[in-house]
Design a protein around this motif. Structure first.
Motif, PDB file in Angstrom:
ATOM      1  N   VAL A 177      -6.549   5.444  -3.148  1.00 10.59           N
ATOM      2  CA  VAL A 177      -5.895   5.218  -4.432  1.00 10.59           C
ATOM      3  C   VAL A 177      -5.939   3.719  -4.709  1.00 10.59           C
ATOM      4  O   VAL A 177      -5.470   2.914  -3.896  1.00 10.59           O
ATOM      5  CB  VAL A 177      -4.436   5.705  -4.425  1.00 10.59           C
ATOM      6  CG1 VAL A 177      -3.748   5.339  -5.736  1.00 10.59           C
ATOM      7  CG2 VAL A 177      -4.380   7.214  -4.190  1.00 10.59           C
ATOM      8  N   VAL A 178      -6.505   3.349  -5.838  1.00 10.67           N
ATOM      9  CA  VAL A 178      -6.590   1.937  -6.208  1.00 10.67           C
ATOM     10  C   VAL A 178      -5.331   1.579  -6.996  1.00 10.67           C
ATOM     11  O   VAL A 178      -5.225   1.867  -8.184  1.00 10.67           O
ATOM     12  CB  VAL A 178      -7.860   1.651  -7.035  1.00 10.67           C
ATOM     13  CG1 VAL A 178      -7.946   0.160  -7.372  1.00 10.67           C
ATOM     14  CG2 VAL A 178      -9.106   2.097  -6.278  1.00 10.67           C
ATOM     15  N   ASN A 179      -4.360   0.975  -6.312  1.00  9.02           N
ATOM     16  CA  ASN A 179      -3.108   0.601  -6.960  1.00  9.02           C
ATOM     17  C   ASN A 179      -3.271  -0.709  -7.735  1.00  9.02           C
ATOM     18  O   ASN A 179      -4.324  -1.356  -7.674  1.00  9.02           O
ATOM     19  CB  ASN A 179      -1.988   0.493  -5.922  1.00  9.02           C
ATOM     20  CG  ASN A 179      -2.394  -0.366  -4.729  1.00  9.02           C
ATOM     21  OD1 ASN A 179      -2.767  -1.524  -4.901  1.00  9.02           O
ATOM     22  ND2 ASN A 179      -2.355   0.203  -3.529  1.00  9.02           N
ATOM     23  N   ALA A 180      -2.227  -1.097  -8.453  1.00  8.23           N
ATOM     24  CA  ALA A 180      -2.317  -2.279  -9.318  1.00  8.23           C
ATOM     25  C   ALA A 180      -2.625  -3.567  -8.551  1.00  8.23           C
ATOM     26  O   ALA A 180      -3.504  -4.338  -8.965  1.00  8.23           O
ATOM     27  CB  ALA A 180      -1.027  -2.420 -10.132  1.00  8.23           C
ATOM     28  N   TYR A 183     -12.968   5.414 -11.766  1.00  6.59           N
ATOM     29  CA  TYR A 183     -11.885   6.383 -11.592  1.00  6.59           C
ATOM     30  C   TYR A 183     -12.344   7.826 -11.843  1.00  6.59           C
ATOM     31  O   TYR A 183     -12.204   8.691 -10.966  1.00  6.59           O
ATOM     32  CB  TYR A 183     -10.708   6.041 -12.506  1.00  6.59           C
ATOM     33  CG  TYR A 183      -9.911   4.830 -12.086  1.00  6.59           C
ATOM     34  CD1 TYR A 183      -9.727   4.516 -10.746  1.00  6.59           C
ATOM     35  CD2 TYR A 183      -9.328   3.998 -13.031  1.00  6.59           C
ATOM     36  CE1 TYR A 183      -8.990   3.406 -10.359  1.00  6.59           C
ATOM     37  CE2 TYR A 183      -8.587   2.882 -12.657  1.00  6.59           C
ATOM     38  CZ  TYR A 183      -8.423   2.589 -11.317  1.00  6.59           C
ATOM     39  OH  TYR A 183      -7.696   1.491 -10.943  1.00  6.59           O
ATOM     40  N   THR A 217      -4.208  -3.936  -5.767  1.00 11.80           N
ATOM     41  CA  THR A 217      -5.591  -3.858  -5.290  1.00 11.80           C
ATOM     42  C   THR A 217      -6.573  -4.078  -6.426  1.00 11.80           C
ATOM     43  O   THR A 217      -7.634  -4.686  -6.237  1.00 11.80           O
ATOM     44  CB  THR A 217      -5.847  -2.497  -4.618  1.00 11.80           C
ATOM     45  OG1 THR A 217      -5.015  -2.387  -3.455  1.00 11.80           O
ATOM     46  CG2 THR A 217      -7.301  -2.353  -4.203  1.00 11.80           C
ATOM     47  N   THR A 218      -6.233  -3.613  -7.616  1.00 15.23           N
ATOM     48  CA  THR A 218      -7.100  -3.845  -8.771  1.00 15.23           C
ATOM     49  C   THR A 218      -7.332  -5.334  -8.981  1.00 15.23           C
ATOM     50  O   THR A 218      -8.456  -5.785  -9.222  1.00 15.23           O
ATOM     51  CB  THR A 218      -6.482  -3.230 -10.037  1.00 15.23           C
ATOM     52  OG1 THR A 218      -6.365  -1.817  -9.870  1.00 15.23           O
ATOM     53  CG2 THR A 218      -7.339  -3.521 -11.259  1.00 15.23           C
ATOM     54  N   ILE A 249      -5.345  -1.255  -0.313  1.00 20.32           N
ATOM     55  CA  ILE A 249      -6.308  -0.168  -0.455  1.00 20.32           C
ATOM     56  C   ILE A 249      -6.307   0.739   0.766  1.00 20.32           C
ATOM     57  O   ILE A 249      -6.702   1.899   0.693  1.00 20.32           O
ATOM     58  CB  ILE A 249      -7.733  -0.727  -0.707  1.00 20.32           C
ATOM     59  CG1 ILE A 249      -8.692   0.383  -1.141  1.00 20.32           C
ATOM     60  CG2 ILE A 249      -8.267  -1.442   0.525  1.00 20.32           C
ATOM     61  CD1 ILE A 249      -8.362   1.022  -2.467  1.00 20.32           C
ATOM     62  N   ASN A 297       0.859   1.674   0.750  1.00 18.01           N
ATOM     63  CA  ASN A 297      -0.044   2.275  -0.240  1.00 18.01           C
ATOM     64  C   ASN A 297       0.274   1.861  -1.669  1.00 18.01           C
ATOM     65  O   ASN A 297      -0.459   2.220  -2.590  1.00 18.01           O
ATOM     66  CB  ASN A 297      -0.044   3.800  -0.114  1.00 18.01           C
ATOM     67  CG  ASN A 297       1.343   4.400  -0.239  1.00 18.01           C
ATOM     68  OD1 ASN A 297       2.326   3.679  -0.390  1.00 18.01           O
ATOM     69  ND2 ASN A 297       1.426   5.714  -0.161  1.00 18.01           N
ATOM     70  N   GLY A 298       1.329   1.084  -1.863  1.00 18.22           N
ATOM     71  CA  GLY A 298       1.599   0.540  -3.185  1.00 18.22           C
ATOM     72  C   GLY A 298       1.063  -0.863  -3.368  1.00 18.22           C
ATOM     73  O   GLY A 298       1.141  -1.424  -4.473  1.00 18.22           O
ATOM     74  N   HIS A 299       0.490  -1.422  -2.289  1.00 24.69           N
ATOM     75  CA  HIS A 299       0.045  -2.815  -2.341  1.00 24.69           C
ATOM     76  C   HIS A 299      -1.361  -3.039  -1.778  1.00 24.69           C
ATOM     77  O   HIS A 299      -1.959  -4.084  -2.044  1.00 24.69           O
ATOM     78  CB  HIS A 299       1.026  -3.699  -1.559  1.00 24.69           C
ATOM     79  CG  HIS A 299       2.436  -3.595  -2.030  1.00 24.69           C
ATOM     80  ND1 HIS A 299       2.933  -4.339  -3.073  1.00 24.69           N
ATOM     81  CD2 HIS A 299       3.466  -2.805  -1.602  1.00 24.69           C
ATOM     82  CE1 HIS A 299       4.206  -4.035  -3.272  1.00 24.69           C
ATOM     83  NE2 HIS A 299       4.555  -3.107  -2.393  1.00 24.69           N
ATOM     84  N   ASP A 329       5.606   0.942   2.663  1.00 25.73           N
ATOM     85  CA  ASP A 329       5.129   0.980   1.279  1.00 25.73           C
ATOM     86  C   ASP A 329       3.727   0.395   1.126  1.00 25.73           C
ATOM     87  O   ASP A 329       3.357  -0.072   0.047  1.00 25.73           O
ATOM     88  CB  ASP A 329       6.092   0.226   0.372  1.00 25.73           C
ATOM     89  CG  ASP A 329       6.208  -1.254   0.738  1.00 25.73           C
ATOM     90  OD1 ASP A 329       5.752  -1.636   1.848  1.00 25.73           O
ATOM     91  OD2 ASP A 329       6.746  -2.034  -0.074  1.00 25.73           O
TER      92      ASP A 329
END
Length: 347
Positions: free
Chosen positions: A326-329, A304, A331-332, A241, A237-239, A235
Motif C-alpha cells: 500500500v503506497v501511503n501518503a 494504482y 511514501t508517495t 512502504i 504501514n501508515g508511514h 503504525d
C-alpha cells in the motif's frame, strides 16, 4: 520491460530470448539501442543486427555459459558486456547446480541493469579508473568462510546464490515475514543503497532526503538490531512502504528506490503492450516511454489501477499478489523525491 519483435518474421520475443521460436533466428540484446534484435553471426564471431548494416558487434563472453545474451558494441575490446563486467565474483561453475543458479541471477541482474540504462543512470564497473563504480559478488554459502548476507557496502553488492533456489528464497521470505522476495527485488534494493551514495550523499539533496526519510547518521547497526529484536513500529504501514523500511532511513530509501524501479519498469511494459487501464485520467497519460515521463503524479495515477488489476488477475489464478503493498501518503512523497533525483531535478 518492453516486448520486442523478431526482425526476420515479426514474432514477439522477450528480453532473455536467444533464438526466435518461430523462424529460428539468433537473437541478442544491443545495449547501445536497448533492444533485443535478430542477428547474424559470422564465422569470425562478429555479429550484425538484421535491421542494420552496422556490424562488428560481438557476443559477451558469458554467452558460452547461457548466462548472457548481450552484445559488445563495435570497437569494445572487453571480453564481457556492460552488465557482466560489473561482476567481481561468480560462483564456481564446476560445482553441480551452480550454473543454473548463476544463470537465474544473471537474468535478474541484467533486467536491473537495463532499468538503470533506460533511466540514463551511471553504470560502470568498480575499478581503478572508476572506484565509485559497481561490483557484484555472487557467493555460494557452502564455500564461504562466514555466513553470506545479501547487502551493499561501498559499491560492492553481495548476493547469496542460494537466493536463486525458489524453495530456499520462499522459506526465507516466510521466516522474515516479508510479503515479497525476488532476485530482481534484491538487485533493485541493493542498487538503491549504491545510488544513494552516488547521487545524494554529500550533495545539496541531503537536506531534502533527511526531511522525508530521517537522519541517516543514526547508528545503523543499532537500528537494525532494534528492528529485528523488537519489530517495526505498530503504525509502520501508515508511514513506510514496508516494515523493513522503518528500520533506518537508508533502508527506507533503498526500499522506495526499488519500488520506483518496480513501478516504472512495469508501467513501461504495460505501455509497450498498449494495455488500457480503466480509471486513468486520459489527460495524464505517461506516453510510450515511462522512463522519460517526468510527471510523477501521472505515473502514480496509472500505477494504482494497474496494480489492482495485476493483483486481481493473480488471485484469479490462485497466485500471490505481485504487488502486495500500500503506497501511503508519506511514501508517495519519498517516491516522488527519488523520481526527481533520478531525473536530475532538485526538489
Amino acid at each position: 520491460m518492453r516486448i520486442f519483435t523478431c526482425q526476420r518474421c515479426g514474432q514477439r520475443v522477450y528480453f532473455e530470448n536467444v533464438r526466435c521460436e518461430r523462424c529460428g533466428a539468433d537473437l541478442a540484446y544491443l545495449p547501445d539501442r536497448m533492444v533485443v534484435a535478430a542477428v547474424t553471426v559470422a564465422a569470425d564471431g562478429t555479429v550484425t543486427p538484421m535491421d542494420s548494416e552496422t556490424g562488428g558487434y560481438r557476443l559477451c563472453g558469458n554467452a558460452q555459459h547461457g548466462a548472457c545474451n548481450w552484445l559488445l558494441e563495435p570497437g569494445d575490446g572487453q571480453p564481457l558486456c556492460r552488465a557482466c563486467r560489473l561482476n567481481r565474483v561468480i560462483p564456481d561453475l564446476s560445482v553441480p547446480d551452480n550454473l543454473r543458479r548463476w544463470q537465474r541471477i544473471e537474468l535478474a541482474k541484467h533486467r536491473a541493469v537495463h532499468n538503470l540504462l533506460r533511466f540514463g543512470l551511471p553504470v560502470e564497473p568498480k575499478a581503478g579508473a572508476a572506484p565509485e563504480g559497481i561490483a557484484f559478488e555472487f557467493l555460494a554459502p557452502e564455500a564461504a568462510p562466514a555466513p553470506v548476507m545479501t547487502g551493499h557496502a561501498g559499491g560492492v553488492i553481495t548476493l547469496s546464490i542460494a537466493e536463486a533456489d525458489d524453495a530456499e528464497r520462499e522459506a526465507r521470505r516466510v521466516a522474515m515475514g516479508e510479503p515479497y522476495r525476488t532476485l530482481l527485488g534484491h538487485f533493485r534494493h541493493e542498487l538503491g543503497h549504491y545510488y544513494w551514495e552516488r547521487l545524494v550523499e554529500g550533495t545539496p539533496l541531503i537536506d531534502g532526503f533527511r526531511e522525508l526519510f530521517g537522519d541517516e547518521r543514526q547508528d545503523y547497526a543499532q537500528a537494525l538490531q532494534c528492528h529485528y529484536g523488537q519489530g517495526p513500529p505498530a503504525d509502520w504501514n501508515g508511514h513506510f512502504i514496508s516494515a523493513y523500511a522503518s528500520s533506518h532511513p537508508w533502508e527506507d530509501w533503498a526500499e522506495c528506490w526499488a519500488h520506483t524501479m518496480h513501478m516504472v519498469g512495469t508501467l513501461d511494459t504495460a505501455a509497450n503492450l498498449k494495455l488500457v487501464v480503466i480509471g486513468v485520467d486520459a489527460k495524464r497519460e505517461i506516453g510510450g516511454d515511462a522512463y522519460r515521463c517526468t510527471d510523477f503524479e501521472a505515473l502514480l495515477d496509472t500505477w494504482y489501477p494497474l496494480t489492482e488489476a495485476l493483483n486481481a488477475l493473480n488471485r484469479s489464478m490462485g497466485v500471490n499478489d505481485p504487488y502486495p503493498f500500500v503506497v501511503n501518503a508519506p511514501t508517495t512523497g519519498k517516491l516522488a523525491f527519488i523520481h526527481r533525483v533520478i531525473h536530475g531535478k532538485r526538489p
